[in-house]
Enzyme design. Structure first.
Site, mmCIF file in Angstrom:
data_model
loop_
_atom_site.group_PDB
_atom_site.id
_atom_site.type_symbol
_atom_site.label_atom_id
_atom_site.label_comp_id
_atom_site.label_asym_id
_atom_site.label_seq_id
_atom_site.Cartn_x
_atom_site.Cartn_y
_atom_site.Cartn_z
ATOM 1 N N GLU A 57 0.865 -1.172 0.000
ATOM 2 C CA GLU A 57 0.000 0.000 0.000
ATOM 3 C C GLU A 57 0.908 1.229 0.000
ATOM 4 O OE1 GLU A 57 -3.357 -0.337 2.932
ATOM 5 O OE2 GLU A 57 -2.254 -2.144 3.474
ATOM 6 N N ARG A 73 5.480 -13.243 9.435
ATOM 7 C CA ARG A 73 6.112 -11.961 9.165
ATOM 8 C C ARG A 73 7.429 -11.863 9.931
ATOM 9 N NH1 ARG A 73 2.700 -7.123 11.489
ATOM 10 N NH2 ARG A 73 4.644 -6.050 11.020
ATOM 11 N N LYS A 86 3.707 1.040 10.449
ATOM 12 C CA LYS A 86 3.764 2.261 9.647
ATOM 13 C C LYS A 86 3.222 3.453 10.421
ATOM 14 C CE LYS A 86 3.647 0.548 4.890
ATOM 15 N NZ LYS A 86 2.854 0.529 3.632
#
Length: 566
Positions: A42, A268, A278
């Site tokens: 994104e 992850r 983020k």
């Protein structure tokens, strides 16, 4: 993508991980003709070290099995996205050594098709316009232990839903007044299946489509369909999307998509002493705790590049940590080992005195100079030899001199000898102090005929120190970076992660003096400053300072390991 063919060969020979086994089985069974993966960030921030693992995995699998990997921007939230992030992400992927297949893809390129598919769901009685406010929708959604309640607008007719959705599309409805939801099952054990949102109203200009749309698809609705439109065969994502997989599959099964991609999840990257949220990274930037997304202390790929980390070291790190379905925390020391290992093998050597102390050689003629040579790298004949100027006045690091010292001190002491790297052996006779008692100069003598030789009198030097000449050097600034956080798990237990910031994460040294070869340093070019650590030239800071600026990438040894053992 290894720079070392032998290392790449050895990497391939490692035991296959579960995704490699899945792809091998799919290819052998003829379920897919050729694999297509994708890296779908994104564009709402810069990429971080966790993304590096995903990049290496998706592009690496495509290369290993002769397929292709797309770079797609899942740009469904225009309020937080920008072209700045798009360009930064493209640069990061290329810098890591990967090339996407064909043109760059954007989910926004598929907005017309996604809108048409939303209409298909409405016509099939599988989607409806809901007027519940966000707070009301949360109340109706239920909990992990209690089922949700149907929206009072769930049984609207197809015609009414079509008309309302068109009003949403045309901009007649205010933001937040309603949304388009899938009609699935409000009692489903998986909360993601409880009538998820397909479209919401946002009167915001989009970085890619401008003002064409005022409704935008949700990530969950757009993601799988974008995969299908691109012919993705293996949609690889992290474990937090495992609970979203049934919804991913529901959309694929209930829409006339051209392909049926399969989603697979892997663990992850969780790295200690590091944050990869983020939202928190953006807070560090906006609150001025760091100097932008590419601050050399940031765990972003651009920050690591600016600090001097190499693409090979990040790829090697991602290879070493492996691919599993089990969550774990990786020690940041493994990343730092990979960086040191690559730089030790490849970084040219140079000398830079960080805290200069003047040395006057009393038995060396005033105005006399000699040109000495030094290897570009002790084990790399392909790197050019450096030329060093030797003169009467030199600079050494102030830490390399003591008036008196015990036997463990292997540097310059009055009455003792030390070798200047690639030059003479010298012996200190006295020191000069200022009015405050600070040592400002050392007076010493060279021992003749000791370049590459031990002294003829048999009295050997105790150690080797670095130096630069007063007559031929460059003045520079050096920025000493360390870990941004001093806690192993910043913000653990709901604490404020900002309180975990290491107050010593940056020390700026001015008045440093470096050998003349560094005058030609290129942006991000790595060097080992002998005895000091690994550094790289920072073009941006150099322009701001009006002189060369070098960032410390990492120390020669792991000082944090020693601290943790105390």
């Amino acid at each position: 993508m290894s720079d070392n063919p032998v290392a790449e060969k050895n990497a391939v020979e490692k035991p296959a991980h579960f995704l490699q086994n899945i792809i091998k089985a799919d290819l052998s069974a003829g379920q897919v003709g050729a694999i297509v993966t994708r890296f779908p960030p994104e564009p709402n921030g810069y990429l971080h070290i966790g993304h590096a693992k995903s990049i290496c995995l998706n592009f690496g699998l495509a290369k290993e099995f002769g397929g292709q990997c797309n770079l797609r921007f899942d740009d469904t939230n225009p309020a937080k996205e920008s072209d700045e992030y798009v360009e930064a992400i493209k640069k990061d992927v290329s810098w890591l050594g990967f090339q996407w297949a064909g043109d760059i893809c954007f989910t926004s390129n598929y907005f017309d098709q996604l809108y048409a598919w939303a209409l298909d769901l409405i016509r099939a009685g599988k989607a409806y316009v809901c007027d519940l406010s966000p707070d009301q929708a949360r109340e109706h959604r239920g909990t992990l232990k209690e089922p949700g309640k149907n929206s009072p607008f769930r049984e609207r007719s197809v015609d009414e839903n079509l008309a309302l959705f068109e009003k949403m599309r045309s901009g007649e409805m205010p933001e937040g007044s309603c949304s388009l939801r899938a009609k699935i099952d409000m009692a489903a054990p998986n909360i993601n299946m409880r009538d998820p949102i397909l479209y919401r109203i946002k009167h915001v200009s989009h970085h890619h489509t401008g003002d064409k749309w005022c409704i935008y698809p949700s990530y969950d609705f757009a993601h799988g369909q974008s995969d299908a439109l691109e012919g993705v065969t293996h949609s690889i994502c992290t474990l937090e999307f495992e609970d979203h997989r049934p919804l991913y599959e529901w959309f694929i099964e209930n829409l006339p998509v051209p392909a049926a991609p399969k989603q697979y999840e892997f663990a992850r990257l969780n790295l200690n002493y590091t944050i990869t949220s983020k939202r928190k990274l953006l807070q560090l930037v906006e609150d001025g705790h760091v100097d932008g997304w590419d601050d050399p202390r940031m765990p972003t790929i651009s920050g690591m590049r600016r600090r001097g980390y190499t693409p090979a070291s990040l790829r090697n790190f991602c290879e070493r940590i492996g691919v599993t379905r089990s969550d774990s925390v990786v020690d940041v020391g493994m990343l730092e080992f990979c960086v040191r290992d690559d730089l030790d093998k490849n970084a040219p050597r140079a000398m830079c005195v960080l805290r200069p102390l003047k040395v006057t050689l009393t038995n060396y003629d005033e105005g006399k100079t000699q040109t000495l040579t030094a290897p570009g790298h002790p084990n790399r004949d392909d790197l050019p030899v450096r030329e060093l100027t030797f003169s009467k006045t030199l600079y050494i690091d102030c830490e390399d001199f003591r008036e008196e010292a015990n036997k463990k001190y292997k540097r310059l002491v009055i009455g003792k000898r030390v070798r200047l790297r690639n030059a003479y052996v010298i012996e200190a006779d006295e020191c000069v102090k200022d009015s405050a008692g600070n040592i400002v100069e050392v007076k010493a003598r060279i021992i003749d005929d000791t370049i590459g030789k031990d002294p003829a009198d048999g009295v050997k030097p105790k150690g080797v120190i670095h130096w630069v000449s007063d007559s031929n050097h460059i003045d520079c600034e050096v920025r000493l970076y360390d870990r941004l956080f001093q806690d192993e798990n910043p913000g653990a237990g709901g604490s404020d992660f900002l309180e975990c910031i290491n107050p010593n994460s940056l020390e700026v040294l001015t008045g440093c003096k470096a050998e003349p070869s560094l005058a030609d340093a290129q942006s991000e070019a790595p060097y080992q400053f002998e005895r000091e650590g690994y550094f790289c030239f920072d073009e941006t800071y150099s322009q701001q300072a009006g002189k060369p600026v070098f960032n410390r990438t990492i120390s020669l040894r792991d000082s944090w390991a020693k601290i943790s053992q105390q």
